[in-house]
Design a protein around this motif. Sequence first.
Motif, PDB file in Angstrom:
ATOM      1  N   CYS A 130     -14.804   6.730  -2.989  1.00 50.82           N
ATOM      2  CA  CYS A 130     -15.245   7.711  -1.976  1.00 50.82           C
ATOM      3  C   CYS A 130     -14.307   8.920  -1.871  1.00 50.82           C
ATOM      4  N   ILE A 131     -12.982   8.690  -1.946  1.00 45.67           N
ATOM      5  CA  ILE A 131     -12.060   9.835  -1.791  1.00 45.67           C
ATOM      6  C   ILE A 131     -12.130  10.716  -3.042  1.00 45.67           C
ATOM      7  N   ALA A 132     -11.956  10.085  -4.203  1.00 49.69           N
ATOM      8  CA  ALA A 132     -11.919  10.849  -5.461  1.00 49.69           C
ATOM      9  C   ALA A 132     -13.215  11.641  -5.654  1.00 49.69           C
ATOM     10  N   ILE A 147      -7.391   5.348  -9.702  1.00 51.80           N
ATOM     11  CA  ILE A 147      -7.028   4.020 -10.201  1.00 51.80           C
ATOM     12  C   ILE A 147      -7.346   2.936  -9.170  1.00 51.80           C
ATOM     13  N   ASP A 148      -7.554   1.742  -9.683  1.00 56.34           N
ATOM     14  CA  ASP A 148      -7.690   0.565  -8.835  1.00 56.34           C
ATOM     15  C   ASP A 148      -7.308  -0.656  -9.680  1.00 56.34           C
ATOM     16  N   VAL A 149      -6.834  -1.686  -8.998  1.00 52.36           N
ATOM     17  CA  VAL A 149      -6.503  -2.929  -9.696  1.00 52.36           C
ATOM     18  C   VAL A 149      -7.758  -3.772  -9.900  1.00 52.36           C
ATOM     19  N   SER A 150      -8.799  -3.504  -9.102  1.00 55.21           N
ATOM     20  CA  SER A 150     -10.016  -4.317  -9.161  1.00 55.21           C
ATOM     21  C   SER A 150     -11.018  -3.717 -10.156  1.00 55.21           C
ATOM     22  N   VAL A 151     -11.286  -4.478 -11.219  1.00 60.20           N
ATOM     23  CA  VAL A 151     -12.238  -4.014 -12.240  1.00 60.20           C
ATOM     24  C   VAL A 151     -13.628  -3.870 -11.615  1.00 60.20           C
ATOM     25  N   ALA A 173      -5.343  -0.139 -13.092  1.00 60.17           N
ATOM     26  CA  ALA A 173      -3.887  -0.317 -13.044  1.00 60.17           C
ATOM     27  C   ALA A 173      -3.491  -0.934 -11.713  1.00 60.17           C
ATOM     28  N   ASN A 174      -2.400  -1.692 -11.776  1.00 61.49           N
ATOM     29  CA  ASN A 174      -1.809  -2.262 -10.570  1.00 61.49           C
ATOM     30  C   ASN A 174      -0.627  -1.374 -10.203  1.00 61.49           C
ATOM     31  N   ILE A 175      -0.740  -0.677  -9.077  1.00 60.09           N
ATOM     32  CA  ILE A 175       0.304   0.291  -8.725  1.00 60.09           C
ATOM     33  C   ILE A 175       1.633  -0.425  -8.398  1.00 60.09           C
ATOM     34  N   VAL A 230       4.640  -2.028   1.414  1.00 56.21           N
ATOM     35  CA  VAL A 230       4.842  -2.224  -0.023  1.00 56.21           C
ATOM     36  C   VAL A 230       4.108  -1.166  -0.861  1.00 56.21           C
ATOM     37  N   PHE A 231       2.869  -0.817  -0.458  1.00 58.05           N
ATOM     38  CA  PHE A 231       2.112   0.173  -1.239  1.00 58.05           C
ATOM     39  C   PHE A 231       2.671   1.581  -1.057  1.00 58.05           C
ATOM     40  N   TYR A 232       3.135   1.893   0.157  1.00 66.54           N
ATOM     41  CA  TYR A 232       3.670   3.237   0.417  1.00 66.54           C
ATOM     42  C   TYR A 232       4.953   3.451  -0.384  1.00 66.54           C
TER      43      TYR A 232
HETATM   44  C1  LIG Z   1      -8.044   0.280   1.792  1.00 65.33           C
HETATM   45  S1  LIG Z   1      -8.892   0.140   0.244  1.00 65.33           S
HETATM   46  C2  LIG Z   1      -9.364   1.834  -0.001  1.00 65.33           C
HETATM   47  C3  LIG Z   1     -10.618   2.006  -0.786  1.00 65.33           C
HETATM   48  C4  LIG Z   1     -11.134   3.458  -0.794  1.00 65.33           C
HETATM   49  N1  LIG Z   1     -10.142   4.350  -1.354  1.00 65.33           N
HETATM   50  C5  LIG Z   1     -11.476   3.892   0.609  1.00 65.33           C
HETATM   51  O1  LIG Z   1     -10.740   4.716   1.174  1.00 65.33           O
HETATM   52  O2  LIG Z   1     -12.471   3.412   1.155  1.00 65.33           O
HETATM   53  C6  LIG Z   1      -7.568  -0.143  -0.880  1.00 65.33           C
HETATM   54  C7  LIG Z   1      -7.947  -0.198  -2.349  1.00 65.33           C
HETATM   55  O3  LIG Z   1      -6.741  -0.485  -3.083  1.00 65.33           O
HETATM   56  C8  LIG Z   1      -7.039  -1.375  -4.140  1.00 65.33           C
HETATM   57  N2  LIG Z   1      -5.809  -2.101  -4.476  1.00 65.33           N
HETATM   58  C9  LIG Z   1      -5.292  -3.211  -3.900  1.00 65.33           C
HETATM   59  N3  LIG Z   1      -4.157  -3.574  -4.499  1.00 65.33           N
HETATM   60  C10 LIG Z   1      -3.939  -2.673  -5.493  1.00 65.33           C
HETATM   61  C11 LIG Z   1      -2.928  -2.522  -6.469  1.00 65.33           C
HETATM   62  N4  LIG Z   1      -1.906  -3.376  -6.524  1.00 65.33           N
HETATM   63  N5  LIG Z   1      -3.004  -1.481  -7.342  1.00 65.33           N
HETATM   64  C12 LIG Z   1      -4.051  -0.618  -7.286  1.00 65.33           C
HETATM   65  N6  LIG Z   1      -5.045  -0.702  -6.372  1.00 65.33           N
HETATM   66  C13 LIG Z   1      -4.994  -1.724  -5.488  1.00 65.33           C
HETATM   67  C14 LIG Z   1      -8.143  -2.281  -3.590  1.00 65.33           C
HETATM   68  O4  LIG Z   1      -8.873  -2.876  -4.640  1.00 65.33           O
HETATM   69  C15 LIG Z   1      -8.928  -1.280  -2.742  1.00 65.33           C
HETATM   70  O5  LIG Z   1      -9.973  -0.732  -3.501  1.00 65.33           O
END
Ligand SMILES: C[S@@+](CC[C@H](N)C(=O)[O-])C[C@H]1O[C@@H](n2cnc3c(N)ncnc32)[C@H](O)[C@@H]1O
Length: 291
Positions: A130-132, A147-151, A173-175, A230-232
């Motif tokens: 949605c954002i991209a 990118i996303d980790v979920s195929v 990719a897994n960030i 952790v993600f930030y």
């Molecule tokens: C809060 S959702 C946001 C989805 C979308 N961007 C939105 O705003 O509606 C977080 C997304 O991060 C992805 N995600 C989770 N762990 C991740 C990782 N380690 N690396 C990359 N993406 C990941 C999830 O699969 C999910 O699609």
Amino acid sequence: MLVKDLKHIFHETLDVIYGEQEVSSFFFLCTASFFNISRLDLALDRNLVITKAEQQPIFDALEALKNEKPIQYILGETAFYGLPFKVNENTLIPRPETEELVALVLHNIKKQKQNSKACSILDIGTGSGCIAISLAKNIKEAQVYAIDVSVKALEKAKENAVLNAVDITFIEANILNKNSWDLELLDLKLDVIVSNPPYVRNLEKTEIQNNVLNNEPHLALFVEDDNALVFYRAISEFAIKHLKPNGQLFFEINEYLGKETKVLVERFGFKDVELIQDMYGKDRMLKADKI
Ligand SMILES: C[S@@+](CC[C@H](N)C(=O)[O-])C[C@H]1O[C@@H](n2cnc3c(N)ncnc32)[C@H](O)[C@@H]1O
């Protein structure tokens, strides 16, 4: 069966769970999606009928709504930033606060790039895309990566890019794991990085409604209580290396962790780190500039 009788069944079954107004809105979302019948159509013709052969999908939807399945998953679609998006149980349902994040990013890109709108953008954790996709649709000259980790989420995001006629480079990719990054990701030099990563702590699960807890992907939502940012941390580390000078970083954030998130981003060397409030006055976004 008369459509108005079907509406009555919806109210009888669901008002106690959702309230009359929301049920009415669900009903017309269903009739529009399954039979192309709008609220206005029914107002103009109270004797509209659907045949027995046509009825099954709407009774299935009624059953699913009774079990508190989100209407967006039942219909398999939703709207975000005025655009249509397909969703399923592998993608988070896009939220209104994320529309505010998109508006913030667009506003800043347009302000910074008054003359040349060409810019490269990466969306981390794209989900439904949605954002991209909203950014690509609104900045025609942008080169957009996601990118996303979920195929499985990426499959939906690709479908949504086609649906909205935008060109996006999707990368699995897994960030959190540098070993999973391919050369394309490692080589990126970007003007903008944006992310709405998972940020809900397990301790906040009590605030989350059952329909979210039981249906939306936990991978997209939750982080450990003792490692909530952790993600930030991972994205800031990636961003400080991959943003061009004067590049910008945008986050959707946990409203309870604004100050901590700001301090973390500052520690990575970003300047002008700003917390931004949503329409309800809550700290829900962060913007930072690379020197
Ligand atoms: C809060 S959702 C946001 C989805 C979308 N961007 C939105 O705003 O509606 C977080 C997304 O991060 C992805 N995600 C989770 N762990 C991740 C990782 N380690 N690396 C990359 N993406 C990941 C999830 O699969 C999910 O699609």
